[in-house]
Scaffold this motif. Structure first.
Motif, PDB file in Angstrom:
ATOM      1  N   ASN A 156       0.815  -1.204   0.000  1.00  0.00           N
ATOM      2  CA  ASN A 156       0.000   0.000   0.000  1.00  0.00           C
ATOM      3  C   ASN A 156       0.854   1.262   0.000  1.00  0.00           C
ATOM      4  O   ASN A 156       0.378   2.349  -0.251  1.00  0.00           O
TER       5      ASN A 156
ATOM      6  N   TYR B 270      -7.790  -8.481   0.810  1.00  0.00           N
ATOM      7  CA  TYR B 270      -6.599  -8.862   0.070  1.00  0.00           C
ATOM      8  C   TYR B 270      -6.674  -8.365  -1.378  1.00  0.00           C
ATOM      9  O   TYR B 270      -5.810  -7.632  -1.844  1.00  0.00           O
TER      10      TYR B 270
ATOM     11  N   ARG C  64      -8.002  -4.760  -2.464  1.00  0.00           N
ATOM     12  CA  ARG C  64      -7.749  -4.301  -1.093  1.00  0.00           C
ATOM     13  C   ARG C  64      -8.940  -3.492  -0.564  1.00  0.00           C
ATOM     14  O   ARG C  64      -9.370  -3.684   0.556  1.00  0.00           O
TER      15      ARG C  64
END
Ligand SMILES: [Mg+2]
Ligand SMILES: [Mg+2]
Lengths: 189, 189
Positions: free
Chosen positions: B18, B173, B176
């Motif tokens: 991220n 996941y 996201r």
């Protein structure tokens, strides 16, 4: 190679006559009317550009100094009308006998199929400018012609197909091109 | 005045972490996932630009040489999901205790109200980047704060308001940021 030519974008036609009005002008007028009268919220999407260089002059607005037009991956117009998702592509042709398929991008057809699969209302608005005739063309009509072209058939849709399988719109006073009337007729009756 | 500075637009972060991903990157990833899995058709709109000058070099692509950023009159994202019209604005803040209202344009709030009136589903997605927390904020929550600001109240929405009146999204996941899960929970249950 020769030096690049430059050109200012044309000023908008503000007269009330249809002369010189593009289909886009007419659709924008209709969309402004729908918005002002709380009938629908439909907008033209901005032109997709790949921005490469931006200048930030001190004390004035940022200026894009290098950008390229990108192939649109969706359609020109979308929005909401009576809880329905509306998504369409507008095309005009100078041709008097058929609508050439060359200006429709495969990405746009794929996008419209995805929209239809998701329960959206999607179609083309086609203007034969020289004939002053306007049609709402449902996606399946375009897809038939598209498929046929890829099987070696003709690269355009004849006017007769519009007359038989599309919905012809008549012009009104204000908005001149009340296309949601056609959508209502075609999709809800 | 000093000479203008120029800057190339940043390359996209292609790592799986991220770090450095903007909220826009995360939403684009979710939208790509939804499209590929036929779950929704939602796209970010192109940035609205006023194009002033275009060069047409011979034998190569047209280049925009002068254009200015326009104030957006609508939201960033729209599309269709399960026959519903979806329309939202994405905002992120570095602030840890409240969300400043200064980056929301009056035009956008008016647009979202028009969408809601027409039966569309409209909301904000707000990321508190330093906290790594994401909220779906329904339009009425923003409107309350907006109204209060115009009556001389505070110019930001406290984090506590998000915790009490918005829907917090948890990261998954892939994608996201599965924001339609939040939309489904909030609007259909
Ligand atoms: Mg078009
Ligand atoms: Mg935004």
């Amino acid at each position: 190679s020769s030096s690049p030519s430059t050109k200012k974008t044309p000023k908008k036609d503000v007269s009330f006559s249809n002369r010189g009005k593009t289909l886009e002008d007419e659709l924008n007028e209709a969309n402004d009317y729908y918005l002002a009268h709380k009938l629908a919220v439909i907008h033209k999407k901005p032109v997709p550009l790949q921005i490469v260089k931006v200048e930030y002059p001190s004390r004035s607005a940022a200026v894009v100094r290098e950008a390229y037009f990108r192939t649109p991956s969706t359609t020109d117009y979308n929005g909401v009308w009576q809880s329905r998702y509306i998504d369409f592509e507008a095309k005009e042709t100078e041709n008097k006998t058929s609508f050439p398929l060359k200006n429709i991008h495969p990405h746009q057809v794929a996008h419209m199929q995805a929209v239809a699969d998701q329960g959206g209302t999607t179609f083309f608005i086609v203007r034969f400018s020289k004939l002053n005739r306007y049609f709402l063309m449902p996606l399946p009509v375009l897809q038939d012609a598209w498929q046929s072209m890829h099987n070696g058939g003709r690269k355009s849709i004849p006017l007769a197909t519009f007359e038989q399988h599309c919905y012809e719109m008549t012009l009104g006073y204000y908005p001149r091109l009340d296309y949601l009337k056609a959508v209502e007729h075609f999709y809800t009756s």
